[in-house]
Structures are given as structure tokens and as C-alpha cells.
Design a protein around this motif. Structure first.
Motif, short mmCIF file in Angstrom:
data_model
loop_
_atom_site.label_atom_id
_atom_site.label_comp_id
_atom_site.label_asym_id
_atom_site.label_seq_id
_atom_site.Cartn_x
_atom_site.Cartn_y
_atom_site.Cartn_z
N MET A 1 0.83 -1.21 0.00
CA MET A 1 0.00 0.00 0.00
C MET A 1 0.87 1.26 0.00
SD MET A 1 -3.01 1.21 -0.16
CE MET A 1 -4.04 -0.22 0.18
N ASN A 2 2.05 1.16 0.64
CA ASN A 2 2.95 2.31 0.67
C ASN A 2 3.43 2.66 -0.73
OD1 ASN A 2 4.63 4.32 1.96
ND2 ASN A 2 6.35 2.95 1.53
N LYS A 3 3.71 1.64 -1.55
CA LYS A 3 4.16 1.88 -2.93
C LYS A 3 3.04 2.49 -3.76
CE LYS A 3 7.50 -1.90 -2.76
NZ LYS A 3 7.89 -3.23 -3.31
N PHE A 4 1.81 2.09 -3.47
CA PHE A 4 0.65 2.66 -4.17
C PHE A 4 0.58 4.17 -3.93
CE2 PHE A 4 -3.68 4.20 -3.36
CZ PHE A 4 -4.23 4.08 -4.62
N TRP A 5 0.75 4.59 -2.68
CA TRP A 5 0.67 6.02 -2.38
C TRP A 5 1.89 6.78 -2.91
CZ3 TRP A 5 -3.68 8.05 -1.65
CH2 TRP A 5 -4.70 7.39 -0.97
N VAL A 6 3.02 6.13 -2.99
CA VAL A 6 4.19 6.78 -3.58
C VAL A 6 3.93 7.09 -5.05
CG1 VAL A 6 6.61 6.43 -4.26
CG2 VAL A 6 5.86 5.79 -1.97
N ILE A 7 3.39 6.12 -5.77
CA ILE A 7 3.06 6.32 -7.19
C ILE A 7 1.99 7.40 -7.34
CG2 ILE A 7 2.08 5.23 -9.24
CD1 ILE A 7 3.29 2.57 -8.23
N THR A 8 0.97 7.33 -6.49
CA THR A 8 -0.12 8.32 -6.54
C THR A 8 0.42 9.72 -6.31
OG1 THR A 8 -1.73 6.69 -5.72
CG2 THR A 8 -2.30 9.02 -5.50
N LYS A 9 1.27 9.87 -5.29
CA LYS A 9 1.80 11.19 -4.96
C LYS A 9 2.69 11.74 -6.07
CE LYS A 9 5.04 11.54 -1.86
NZ LYS A 9 5.76 11.54 -0.56
N GLU A 10 3.49 10.88 -6.68
CA GLU A 10 4.37 11.33 -7.74
C GLU A 10 3.58 11.78 -8.97
OE1 GLU A 10 7.66 11.86 -7.80
OE2 GLU A 10 7.52 11.49 -5.65
N VAL A 11 2.55 11.03 -9.31
CA VAL A 11 1.70 11.40 -10.45
C VAL A 11 1.01 12.73 -10.16
CG1 VAL A 11 -0.36 10.78 -11.78
CG2 VAL A 11 1.33 9.04 -11.22
N TYR A 12 0.49 12.88 -8.96
CA TYR A 12 -0.23 14.10 -8.59
C TYR A 12 0.70 15.31 -8.60
CZ TYR A 12 -2.96 17.38 -5.79
OH TYR A 12 -3.63 18.49 -5.34
N LYS A 13 1.87 15.18 -7.96
CA LYS A 13 2.80 16.31 -7.88
C LYS A 13 3.31 16.71 -9.25
CE LYS A 13 6.01 16.13 -4.79
NZ LYS A 13 7.10 15.58 -3.95
N LYS A 14 3.60 15.73 -10.09
CA LYS A 14 4.14 16.04 -11.42
C LYS A 14 3.13 16.82 -12.27
CE LYS A 14 4.35 12.87 -14.60
NZ LYS A 14 4.72 11.68 -15.37
N ASN A 15 1.86 16.41 -12.21
CA ASN A 15 0.85 17.07 -13.03
C ASN A 15 0.43 18.43 -12.46
OD1 ASN A 15 -0.28 15.21 -15.34
ND2 ASN A 15 0.10 13.86 -13.61
N ILE A 16 0.38 18.52 -11.14
CA ILE A 16 -0.01 19.79 -10.51
C ILE A 16 1.02 20.88 -10.79
CG2 ILE A 16 -0.23 20.95 -8.27
CD1 ILE A 16 -2.74 19.59 -9.07
N LYS A 17 2.29 20.51 -10.82
CA LYS A 17 3.36 21.49 -11.01
C LYS A 17 3.63 21.80 -12.47
CE LYS A 17 5.77 20.28 -6.72
NZ LYS A 17 7.04 19.76 -6.12
N SER A 18 2.97 21.11 -13.37
CA SER A 18 3.26 21.30 -14.79
C SER A 18 2.56 22.55 -15.34
CB SER A 18 2.80 20.07 -15.58
OG SER A 18 1.38 19.96 -15.56
N PHE A 19 3.14 23.09 -16.41
CA PHE A 19 2.53 24.25 -17.08
C PHE A 19 1.21 23.86 -17.73
CE2 PHE A 19 1.89 26.71 -20.98
CZ PHE A 19 1.81 27.99 -20.45
#
Length: 425
Positions: A1-19
Motif C-alpha cells: 500500500m505504501n508503494k501505491f501512495w508513492v506512485i499516486t503522490k508522484e503522479v499528482y505532484k508532477k501534473n499539478i506542477k506542470s505548465f
């Protein structure tokens, strides 16, 4: 479950910070601000005062005084006193038209010559002359002002919108129906926009890692299940963030502009509470389920792409399915009781587009609505696990074959893996 949230957080942060996310959020706001600015500009233009002029030519002093002293949406050029002068001024475009009015035996005879710029005012002028003629005839008949007012009192017409249900008439609120139809249009357009946007995002997320061969490294430390649902959850969180931003900005704009005259005039004609209630009921359910269902499909089709250049081809079937649902929904607005529309409203891929229009037209029972919602939820869950099963099989497949060939190969690998697990068991 920890790996699931790591993937989720990375996807979220990458898209939120994008132009791209910033442009995606701002573009609808800029469009709304542009439309609101135009509306405000034209409303202010109307409030500045009339700049259209006409000439009034009449030997009746009362008519002359009526047009000079009353408030109109146009100005009266008092310097023009003859028909020849008025015609010359009209040719010079210094006036938009001229009125010739005479009175004979309590009969007002008028002639209005005007250009297109003055076409909307002709009805008001005719109404004013008719009222003056009525006053002349009232004086001739020696009627008191109260009697004249009684003669001109408009008819009271009580309108009731009814619907026929099982041989009985049921009174309906017409404004409520308009709100429901508006909500149906809103959810159809919103689903279409978000599908076109987020289906591409989730497909690119998967295809990008697969095309750069990073997927092999990721899946060596995380399962395909965690990766699949982590990507989905991250993208859905980005979607919810975008919606949340719109809600906050909308509420802030309402609190700031709620006392403005134009806002008050709009709010006096609509029931804001009824609109929010409609949007937060069935409409919101269909929106969430519809977008989630198509995003899941986009993740599946994105995994079929070997490189980023193939993403657009991979998500083309999803776009076509969404377009079919959208246009059937538009057709349902005009023919909500059509058998074709009724059938499509229970097909899960098209339900979010079609069923809101049937609800707005009141051509479906509450049981039918909840059956469609349940069916769509079940289908969304089913398609998630089917997509996951295919995803596990094809996420590491690198093939230059077409989409159908890749699906067939994924099916064969999935069957082989299942047989291998049975033999080990």
C-alpha cells in the motif's frame, strides 16, 4: 500500500506542477471572464444613455411634448421640423429615422421611416401612439381616468405547466425543468471536456514510462496493480483539484460581485439554490462515474501504446465512444421519449450523457434512474478489473502491430499466465 501512495503522490505532484495543468485550469476561467466582461461592457453601454436620434414631425402639440419630455431609448432632434429636412438628415445618417404623426377625429395616423438601427424601437412608438389615441377617445366619451385604467388593465393569465403520468395530470414547475435541462447540458459538456483532457493525461502517463523502458524498473519494485491504481488515483486527484479550484474561485467571485446590479438582476430571475441542488444530485453522480469510467479505459488503451507517438491512436476509440454518447444526448434533448434514446440511456458507456436529458424531460422513473446509476457503477468496477487484467499482460509488451493485434497478444499472454499459475498451484 505504501508503494501505491508513492506512485499516486508522484503522479499528482508532477501534473499539478506542470505548465499544462496551469493552462488547463486557466483557459476556462479566461473564457468565462471574457464572456462576463463582454456582458458587463454591453450592459454599461445600455446604461450610458441613448445616442440614436430621430425626428418627430407633427402638428399636434401633445405628440411633440410626449416625445420630447418622456424618457426613451433614443433622442429627439428638435431642430428638424419638416419632412424634407428629416429625409435629408436620414440620408446623411445623422438620424436613425423620423416619425410623421397626425390626429384627425380622435384617430392617430402615424408613419415611421427608419433604418435597421432603429427597428427595435418601432413597437414602443406604436404602443405610445395607441395609448394617446385611447386617451383621445376616452375624452370624447367623457370617461373618468379610473374607467380608462380599467379598460386598459391587462388580462391575468395563470400559467401551469403539467405533465401526463399514467392518465393523470401532474403540475410541474417550468423553471425547474429549465434548470434540469441546463444541468443536463452542463454535465454532458463537462464530461466531454474532462474525458478529452484526462484520458490523454492518463494514457500519456502510462505510455511515457513504457516508451522509455522505465516501466521495467518500476515493476521490479512495485506490482502492476499498485502501478495501475496509483496512476488512476493520482490523475483523479488532479481532476478533483481542478474542480476544487473552480469551486473556490466561483464562491469567491460570488461573494465579491453578489451586490452588483447585473448579478442581482440575474439572481432575481433564477433560483440559485435549485440550480445547486440539481447539479449536486443526479448530475454530479453521472459526472463522476462517467469521467472515472473513461479514465480507466484510457489507462488500459494507453498501456497498449509502445511509444508516446502512439498515444493519440490508442485513445481514439475512447474519443469516438464519448462523441457518440454526447451526440445521442443532444438528440435526447429534442426526443427524450424516443426508443433509441431510451436504449442508449441504459448502456453504461452512454448513460452519463443521455440519462440526464431523460431526467430533465421526466421520461424516466426514479427506479429507472437508479437502475442506470447502479448499472454504470457496476460496469465501471468491472471495466476496472478487466483493464487491470489486460494491463498486467500488456504493460511490458513492445509491439509495432496495430491496436487490435496488441489486444489479441495481451489476451494470449493473459491466458498463458493463468495456465501457468494453475500448474504451479
Amino acid at each position: 500500500m505504501n508503494k501505491f501512495w508513492v506512485i499516486t503522490k508522484e503522479v499528482y505532484k508532477k501534473n499539478i506542477k506542470s505548465f499544462g495543468f496551469l493552462a488547463m485550469v486557466l483557459s476556462p476561467l479566461v473564457l468565462v471572464a471574457f464572456i462576463a466582461g463582454l456582458t458587463y461592457y454591453f450592459s454599461q453601454e445600455e446604461q450610458v444613455g441613448p445616442d440614436t436620434s430621430i425626428a418627430v414631425i407633427s402638428e399636434d402639440d401633445t405628440i411633440n411634448e410626449m416625445f420630447k419630455n418622456q424618457e426613451w431609448d433614443f433622442q429627439v432632434d428638435e431642430e428638424i421640423t419638416t419632412e424634407a429636412e428629416a429625409e435629408e438628415a436620414l440620408l446623411d445618417e445623422s438620424i436613425a429615422g423620423y416619425l410623421i404623426a397626425d390626429v384627425e377625429n380622435t384617430i392617430v395616423d402615424g408613419q415611421l421611416i427608419y433604418t435597421d438601427d432603429f427597428s427595435e424601437q418601432s413597437g414602443l412608438i406604436q404602443e405610445s401612439l395607441s395609448n394617446y389615441q385611447m386617451m383621445l377617445r376616452a375624452d370624447q366619451l367623457d370617461l373618468a381616468p379610473e374607467e380608462v385604467a380599467a379598460l386598459s388593465e391587462p388580462v391575468s393569465l395563470d400559467e401551469k405547466y403539467v405533465d401526463i403520468e399514467e392518465g393523470t395530470l401532474t403540475e410541474e414547475d417550468f423553471s425547474d425543468q429549465m434548470i434540469q435541462q441546463g444541468g443536463a447540458y452542463f454535465v454532458s459538456i463537462a464530461i466531454m471536456v474532462f474525458i478529452m483532457t484526462y484520458a490523454g493525461i492518463i494514457a500519456e502517463e502510462v505510455a511515457n514510462e513504457k516508451g522509455t523502458r522505465i516501466m521495467e524498473i518500476i515493476l521490479s519494485s512495485a506490482s502492476a496493480t499498485n502501478h495501475f491504481f496509483g496512476k488512476l488515483t493520482g490523475v483523479m486527484m488532479v481532476l478533483l483539484t481542478q474542480i476544487g479550484i473552480y469551486v473556490i474561485i466561483g464562491f469567491g467571485a460570488y461573494m465579491y460581485f453578489k451586490d452588483a446590479d447585473i448579478v442581482q438582476s440575474v439572481l432575481s430571475e433564477i433560483d440559485l439554490g435549485a440550480i445547486l441542488q440539481e447539479l449536486l444530485s443526479y448530475t454530479l453522480i453521472f459526472f463522476i462515474v462517467g469521467v472515472l469510467m473513461y479514465v480507466v479505459l484510457a489507462a488500459f488503451f494507453g498501456s497498449l501504446a509502445t511509444k508516446m507517438e502512439d498515444v493519440n491512436k490508442a485513445v481514439t476509440p475512447i474519443v469516438f465512444m464519448a462523441l457518440i454518447g454526447f451526440y445521442v444526448g443532444i438528440f435526447a434533448f429534442n426526443s427524450p421519449d424516443n426508443t433509441f434514446v431510451e436504449v442508449f440511456s441504459y448502456i453504461p458507456l452512454f448513460t452519463p450523457f443521455v440519462m440526464p436529458f431523460r431526467i430533465a424531460a421526466d421520461t424516466v422513473s426514479t427506479l429507472g434512474v437508479w437502475l442506470s446509476i447502479t448499472g454504470t457503477f457496476v460496469f465501471a468496477i468491472l471495466i476496472s478489473f478487466v483493464s487491470l487484467a489486460f494491463y498486467r499482460s500488456n504493460v511490458l509488451i513492445y509491439s509495432d502491430t496495430n491496436l487490435l493485434g496488441t489486444i489479441k497478444r495481451s489476451w494470449s499472454i493473459m491466458q498463458s499466465n493463468r495456465k501457468a499459475r494453475k500448474n504451479r498451484g
